[in-house]
Design a protein around this motif. Structure first.
Motif, PDB file in Angstrom:
ATOM      1  N   UNK A  32      70.783  58.751  47.017  1.00 28.66           N
ATOM      2  CA  UNK A  32      70.001  57.633  46.467  1.00 28.66           C
ATOM      3  C   UNK A  32      70.621  56.294  46.874  1.00 28.66           C
ATOM      4  N   UNK A  33      71.946  56.214  46.858  1.00 25.18           N
ATOM      5  CA  UNK A  33      72.631  54.990  47.276  1.00 25.18           C
ATOM      6  C   UNK A  33      72.317  54.669  48.732  1.00 25.18           C
ATOM      7  N   UNK A  34      72.394  55.674  49.608  1.00 29.12           N
ATOM      8  CA  UNK A  34      72.122  55.445  51.027  1.00 29.12           C
ATOM      9  C   UNK A  34      70.653  55.110  51.267  1.00 29.12           C
ATOM     10  N   UNK A  35      69.747  55.694  50.493  1.00 28.52           N
ATOM     11  CA  UNK A  35      68.329  55.376  50.627  1.00 28.52           C
ATOM     12  C   UNK A  35      68.080  53.912  50.273  1.00 28.52           C
ATOM     13  N   UNK A  36      68.647  53.446  49.169  1.00 28.95           N
ATOM     14  CA  UNK A  36      68.476  52.054  48.765  1.00 28.95           C
ATOM     15  C   UNK A  36      69.110  51.097  49.765  1.00 28.95           C
ATOM     16  N   UNK A  37      70.249  51.493  50.314  1.00 30.56           N
ATOM     17  CA  UNK A  37      70.927  50.682  51.316  1.00 30.56           C
ATOM     18  C   UNK A  37      70.077  50.568  52.579  1.00 30.56           C
ATOM     19  N   UNK A  38      69.464  51.667  53.005  1.00 24.13           N
ATOM     20  CA  UNK A  38      68.600  51.656  54.184  1.00 24.13           C
ATOM     21  C   UNK A  38      67.352  50.817  53.953  1.00 24.13           C
ATOM     22  N   UNK A  39      66.735  50.942  52.782  1.00 24.91           N
ATOM     23  CA  UNK A  39      65.543  50.156  52.479  1.00 24.91           C
ATOM     24  C   UNK A  39      65.854  48.657  52.433  1.00 24.91           C
ATOM     25  N   UNK A  40      67.012  48.295  51.923  1.00 19.76           N
ATOM     26  CA  UNK A  40      67.405  46.886  51.897  1.00 19.76           C
ATOM     27  C   UNK A  40      67.599  46.362  53.318  1.00 19.76           C
ATOM     28  N   UNK A  41      68.174  47.172  54.196  1.00 18.24           N
ATOM     29  CA  UNK A  41      68.352  46.784  55.598  1.00 18.24           C
ATOM     30  C   UNK A  41      66.999  46.564  56.266  1.00 18.24           C
ATOM     31  N   UNK A  42      66.061  47.473  56.025  1.00 18.16           N
ATOM     32  CA  UNK A  42      64.725  47.350  56.611  1.00 18.16           C
ATOM     33  C   UNK A  42      64.026  46.094  56.082  1.00 18.16           C
ATOM     34  N   UNK A  43      64.142  45.826  54.803  1.00 21.16           N
ATOM     35  CA  UNK A  43      63.509  44.634  54.224  1.00 21.16           C
ATOM     36  C   UNK A  43      64.078  43.354  54.818  1.00 21.16           C
ATOM     37  N   UNK A  44      65.369  43.361  55.133  1.00 21.64           N
ATOM     38  CA  UNK A  44      65.986  42.169  55.714  1.00 21.64           C
ATOM     39  C   UNK A  44      65.570  41.953  57.167  1.00 21.64           C
ATOM     40  N   UNK A  45      65.408  43.021  57.932  1.00 19.63           N
ATOM     41  CA  UNK A  45      65.194  42.878  59.365  1.00 19.63           C
ATOM     42  C   UNK A  45      63.745  43.027  59.822  1.00 19.63           C
ATOM     43  N   UNK A  46      62.899  43.687  59.097  1.00 18.42           N
ATOM     44  CA  UNK A  46      61.524  43.908  59.529  1.00 18.42           C
ATOM     45  C   UNK A  46      60.714  42.615  59.608  1.00 18.42           C
ATOM     46  N   UNK A  47      60.767  41.733  58.637  1.00 21.17           N
ATOM     47  CA  UNK A  47      59.967  40.507  58.747  1.00 21.17           C
ATOM     48  C   UNK A  47      60.338  39.671  59.974  1.00 21.17           C
TER      49      UNK A  47
END
Length: 66
Positions: A32-47
């Motif tokens: 769960x920690x790694x999933x949240x970490x990955x989603x935060x990375x995607x949110x920062x870089x996708x836009x």
């Protein structure tokens, strides 16, 4: 389980301690920690990447050059 695998009692103690530390650091779970970490990375870089692609104007709309 550790006894069944055949680990010595000292290694059983060490592995149990590492598991306890991991649980204390990530009570929701490591996955769960790694999933949240990955989603935060995607949110920062996708836009930023979407802005770069849509900034081309005609190239982005026409699909690029052939």
């Amino acid at each position: 389980i550790l006894k069944f695998v055949g680990l010595s009692p000292s290694w059983q103690f060490v592995l149990f301690g590492l598991g306890a530390i991991t649980y204390a650091k990530h009570p929701d779970g490591v996955l769960e920690f790694n999933k949240l970490k990955s989603l935060a990375f995607i949110d920062r870089h996708l836009p930023a990447r979407l802005r770069a692609v849509s900034g081309d104007g005609a190239t982005a709309a026409s699909g690029g050059e052939l």
